[in-house]
Every structure is written in C-alpha cells, then in structure tokens.
Write a protein that holds these residues in place. Structure first.
Motif, PDB file in Angstrom:
ATOM      1  N   GLU A 129       4.237  -1.059   3.436  1.00 30.95           N
ATOM      2  CA  GLU A 129       3.622   0.227   3.163  1.00 30.95           C
ATOM      3  C   GLU A 129       4.698   1.169   2.635  1.00 30.95           C
ATOM      4  OE1 GLU A 129       1.476   1.843   6.436  1.00 30.95           O
ATOM      5  OE2 GLU A 129       0.355  -0.006   6.847  1.00 30.95           O
ATOM      6  N   ALA A 130       4.289   2.164   1.851  1.00 30.56           N
ATOM      7  CA  ALA A 130       5.245   3.119   1.292  1.00 30.56           C
ATOM      8  C   ALA A 130       4.632   4.515   1.317  1.00 30.56           C
ATOM      9  CB  ALA A 130       5.605   2.733  -0.143  1.00 30.56           C
ATOM     10  N   GLY A 131       5.491   5.515   1.558  1.00 30.84           N
ATOM     11  CA  GLY A 131       5.025   6.885   1.671  1.00 30.84           C
ATOM     12  C   GLY A 131       5.231   7.724   0.429  1.00 30.84           C
ATOM     13  N   GLY A 147       6.542   7.405  -4.165  1.00 25.38           N
ATOM     14  CA  GLY A 147       6.760   6.518  -5.302  1.00 25.38           C
ATOM     15  C   GLY A 147       8.066   5.770  -5.253  1.00 25.38           C
ATOM     16  N   VAL A 148       9.111   6.419  -4.760  1.00 26.39           N
ATOM     17  CA  VAL A 148      10.417   5.760  -4.658  1.00 26.39           C
ATOM     18  C   VAL A 148      10.330   4.565  -3.715  1.00 26.39           C
ATOM     19  CG1 VAL A 148      12.809   6.032  -3.920  1.00 26.39           C
ATOM     20  CG2 VAL A 148      11.692   7.869  -5.191  1.00 26.39           C
ATOM     21  N   GLU A 149       9.694   4.777  -2.567  1.00 28.52           N
ATOM     22  CA  GLU A 149       9.536   3.691  -1.603  1.00 28.52           C
ATOM     23  C   GLU A 149       8.647   2.582  -2.164  1.00 28.52           C
ATOM     24  OE1 GLU A 149       8.074   5.195   2.087  1.00 28.52           O
ATOM     25  OE2 GLU A 149       9.834   6.443   2.485  1.00 28.52           O
ATOM     26  N   ALA A 150       7.647   2.964  -2.946  1.00 25.90           N
ATOM     27  CA  ALA A 150       6.741   1.969  -3.524  1.00 25.90           C
ATOM     28  C   ALA A 150       7.479   1.045  -4.484  1.00 25.90           C
ATOM     29  CB  ALA A 150       5.597   2.672  -4.242  1.00 25.90           C
ATOM     30  N   VAL A 151       8.287   1.634  -5.358  1.00 24.24           N
ATOM     31  CA  VAL A 151       9.051   0.823  -6.316  1.00 24.24           C
ATOM     32  C   VAL A 151      10.017  -0.092  -5.578  1.00 24.24           C
ATOM     33  CG1 VAL A 151      10.745   0.900  -8.180  1.00 24.24           C
ATOM     34  CG2 VAL A 151       8.828   2.525  -8.168  1.00 24.24           C
ATOM     35  N   ALA A 152      10.683   0.437  -4.556  1.00 28.09           N
ATOM     36  CA  ALA A 152      11.630  -0.364  -3.773  1.00 28.09           C
ATOM     37  C   ALA A 152      10.911  -1.498  -3.048  1.00 28.09           C
ATOM     38  CB  ALA A 152      12.365   0.525  -2.780  1.00 28.09           C
ATOM     39  N   ALA A 153       9.718  -1.220  -2.533  1.00 27.54           N
ATOM     40  CA  ALA A 153       8.957  -2.239  -1.807  1.00 27.54           C
ATOM     41  C   ALA A 153       8.529  -3.374  -2.731  1.00 27.54           C
ATOM     42  CB  ALA A 153       7.737  -1.605  -1.152  1.00 27.54           C
ATOM     43  N   VAL A 154       8.153  -3.024  -3.955  1.00 26.74           N
ATOM     44  CA  VAL A 154       7.778  -4.058  -4.924  1.00 26.74           C
ATOM     45  C   VAL A 154       8.981  -4.928  -5.267  1.00 26.74           C
ATOM     46  CG1 VAL A 154       7.046  -4.468  -7.309  1.00 26.74           C
ATOM     47  CG2 VAL A 154       5.847  -2.773  -5.899  1.00 26.74           C
ATOM     48  N   GLN A 155      10.135  -4.312  -5.450  1.00 26.60           N
ATOM     49  CA  GLN A 155      11.350  -5.065  -5.756  1.00 26.60           C
ATOM     50  C   GLN A 155      11.734  -5.982  -4.602  1.00 26.60           C
ATOM     51  OE1 GLN A 155      13.992  -1.782  -6.573  1.00 26.60           O
ATOM     52  NE2 GLN A 155      13.481  -1.734  -8.762  1.00 26.60           N
ATOM     53  N   ARG A 156      11.517  -5.499  -3.373  1.00 28.32           N
ATOM     54  CA  ARG A 156      11.937  -6.258  -2.194  1.00 28.32           C
ATOM     55  C   ARG A 156      10.966  -7.376  -1.839  1.00 28.32           C
ATOM     56  NH1 ARG A 156      11.423  -2.462   1.326  1.00 28.32           N
ATOM     57  NH2 ARG A 156      13.332  -1.456   0.589  1.00 28.32           N
ATOM     58  N   HIS A 157       9.660  -7.114  -1.960  1.00 24.68           N
ATOM     59  CA  HIS A 157       8.662  -8.063  -1.462  1.00 24.68           C
ATOM     60  C   HIS A 157       7.921  -8.828  -2.552  1.00 24.68           C
ATOM     61  CE1 HIS A 157       9.039  -6.561   2.683  1.00 24.68           C
ATOM     62  NE2 HIS A 157       9.074  -5.332   2.167  1.00 24.68           N
ATOM     63  N   THR A 158       8.098  -8.477  -3.817  1.00 27.34           N
ATOM     64  CA  THR A 158       7.414  -9.117  -4.948  1.00 27.34           C
ATOM     65  C   THR A 158       5.928  -9.380  -4.670  1.00 27.34           C
ATOM     66  OG1 THR A 158       8.089 -11.339  -4.241  1.00 27.34           O
ATOM     67  CG2 THR A 158       9.538 -10.182  -5.791  1.00 27.34           C
ATOM     68  N   PRO A 159       5.157  -8.336  -4.417  1.00 26.17           N
ATOM     69  CA  PRO A 159       3.727  -8.508  -4.127  1.00 26.17           C
ATOM     70  C   PRO A 159       2.939  -8.846  -5.386  1.00 26.17           C
ATOM     71  CG  PRO A 159       4.216  -6.199  -4.341  1.00 26.17           C
ATOM     72  CD  PRO A 159       5.543  -6.914  -4.430  1.00 26.17           C
ATOM     73  N   ASP A 160       1.705  -9.253  -5.182  1.00 29.29           N
ATOM     74  CA  ASP A 160       0.794  -9.512  -6.296  1.00 29.29           C
ATOM     75  C   ASP A 160       0.129  -8.224  -6.763  1.00 29.29           C
ATOM     76  OD1 ASP A 160       0.969 -12.500  -6.173  1.00 29.29           O
ATOM     77  OD2 ASP A 160       0.104 -12.138  -4.187  1.00 29.29           O
ATOM     78  N   VAL A 161      -0.149  -7.326  -5.804  1.00 34.95           N
ATOM     79  CA  VAL A 161      -0.878  -6.094  -6.104  1.00 34.95           C
ATOM     80  C   VAL A 161      -0.225  -4.918  -5.387  1.00 34.95           C
ATOM     81  CG1 VAL A 161      -3.099  -4.887  -5.899  1.00 34.95           C
ATOM     82  CG2 VAL A 161      -3.066  -7.331  -6.389  1.00 34.95           C
ATOM     83  N   LEU A 162      -0.146  -3.787  -6.085  1.00 31.17           N
ATOM     84  CA  LEU A 162       0.318  -2.536  -5.497  1.00 31.17           C
ATOM     85  C   LEU A 162      -0.828  -1.540  -5.539  1.00 31.17           C
ATOM     86  CD1 LEU A 162       2.418  -0.420  -4.521  1.00 31.17           C
ATOM     87  CD2 LEU A 162       3.036  -0.094  -6.936  1.00 31.17           C
ATOM     88  N   VAL A 205       0.849  -1.189   0.000  1.00 32.56           N
ATOM     89  CA  VAL A 205       0.000   0.000   0.000  1.00 32.56           C
ATOM     90  C   VAL A 205       0.887   1.242   0.000  1.00 32.56           C
ATOM     91  CG1 VAL A 205      -1.788   1.293   1.212  1.00 32.56           C
ATOM     92  CG2 VAL A 205      -1.816  -1.212   1.265  1.00 32.56           C
ATOM     93  N   ALA A 206       0.727   2.100  -1.006  1.00 34.04           N
ATOM     94  CA  ALA A 206       1.562   3.294  -1.122  1.00 34.04           C
ATOM     95  C   ALA A 206       0.695   4.550  -1.149  1.00 34.04           C
ATOM     96  CB  ALA A 206       2.415   3.218  -2.389  1.00 34.04           C
TER      97      ALA A 206
END
Length: 223
Positions: free
Chosen positions: A33-35, A37-52, A7-8
């Motif tokens: 969670e991300a605050g 866009g930079v954190e959101a992209v990093a979180a996706v790379q780190r956690h490989t979620p299904d949905v952002l 969740v960003a």
C-alpha cells in the motif's frame, strides 16, 4: 498465479477498504500500500506488481505524475481512482498511460472486475468517463478543425482489415463481437489488435480508441 496489486491512496480508510476487497479474492494479492505518489512509484519498483490502483489527488506527487513514471519505467498496468469526474483528469490520465479509470464509488464487484480485466492486458473505463472522453476529443478536434491533423493521428500504416478492427474497437466491441462482425476467429482479432497497437505506437485499447476519434476514423453516433 495471483494478480499482484499495489493500492495507492492518501486516505488510509479508503486504501484499506480497497485492499480488503481485493485480498478477499482468491486470485488477487495486495503486495503493498502507498500513501502518496512517491511511495507508489517506489512500491512498484520494489514489488513489480501487475496492477497499480492509483488515486489522482495525493500529496508530494499526484497520481498523474506517478502514472507517467510507472508506465514509462515498467510494465505495470495502472487503474486511476478518483472522486472527481472531471474531463482534464480523464484525458491526462489516459495519455499518461493509464489502462483504466474508475470513480471511487465503484461497486465492489466492478473494482475486482477492473483489476482482472486490466491485468489481462485489456482496458476499462467507467461508462460516464467514456462519454466525457469522447466528448472532450470531439471538442478539441472541432477547435482545431482549421489545422491539418498531425502525423501522430495518421492511420495509413494500417491495412484495411486493421483499420476496420480499430473502427470496431472504438465502437466499444469486444474481441468476440469483432470476430463475429468480421467473420474471423478471436485469435485473428487479437492479432489485428496487436498489430494496430504496434504500428501506431499505442499502449492499449484505450489509447487506440482515443486515436480513432482523433483521426476522424469514427465520430460519435457513427455505426
């Protein structure tokens, strides 16, 4: 197996609220969670979620740029969230690769439903967004009416049945409804949809609907 979600949103209360709603579901897990866009992209790379779940207006990197990066670099599905029901955001977000677009006043159940639908590989738009999207596409086509359509909107690579499937998709029919209309099984419809996406180089059903209107295959009010 749980649906993994990031969740960003730059507003902590909004971000926490969405996370609490989703975490309360037995089949959904908020992995980060991300605050911005930079954190959101990093979180996706780190956690490989299904949905952002991705807010559009955020500091450092906005949601549109973050969506472009995430969709280009991963198989994560993106649902855009915003308080601004504006055409340019809808159009840009969908072309960035987003599979869903919801306003932040979305009901709790609709938010959960959106995550499940998108995670399953389908697409989802708020009705008001769909109307605006179609109107915007038609306005653009009228403005460019004197210019031959670009090769990107050609549909001649499709078989007759695939083209009919695309037409029904653009009318908003579900796979089950398309199957009933064409007198075939849902499995056959899924195959046709997959072929349409593959042949036209599209990510999902939302982009297929856009292509159908851009090509002139369907027009508002057509049956």
């Amino acid at each position: 197996m749980s649906i993994r979600v990031v969740v960003a949103d730059d507003q902590e209360l909004v971000r926490s609220g969405f996370s609490m709603i989703l975490e309360a579901q037995p089949d959904i897990e908020v992995v980060a969670e991300a605050g911005d866009g930079v954190e959101a992209v990093a979180a996706v790379q780190r956690h490989t979620p299904d949905v952002l779940l991705l807010d559009i207006r955020m500091p450092r990197m906005d949601g549109l740029e973050a969506a472009r990066l995430v969709c280009a670099q991963s198989g994560c599905r993106v649902v855009m969230l915003t308080t601004f029901d504006l055409d340019e955001y809808v159009y840009e977000a969908l072309y960035a690769g987003a599979s869903g677009f919801l306003l932040k006043d979305v009901l709790r159940d609709d938010l959960v439903h959106a995550v499940r639908v998108v995670a399953a590989g389908d697409s989802l738009l708020a009705p008001s967004v769909t109307r605006r999207l179609v109107a915007d596409i038609i306005q653009r086509r009228r403005a460019e009416a004197s210019t031959p359509p670009p090769s990107t909107v050609r549909l001649d690579v499709l078989t007759a049945r695939e083209e009919e499937t695309l037409r029904l998709l653009a009318r908003g029919l579900s796979n089950a409804e398309i199957a009933t209309t064409l007198f075939v099984s849902e499995h056959t419809v899924k195959t046709h949809v997959s072929n349409v996406l593959g042949k036209l180089g599209l990510r999902d059903r939302v982009q297929a609907v856009i292509r159908a209107y851009e090509s002139g295959l369907v027009t508002p009010g057509s049956n």
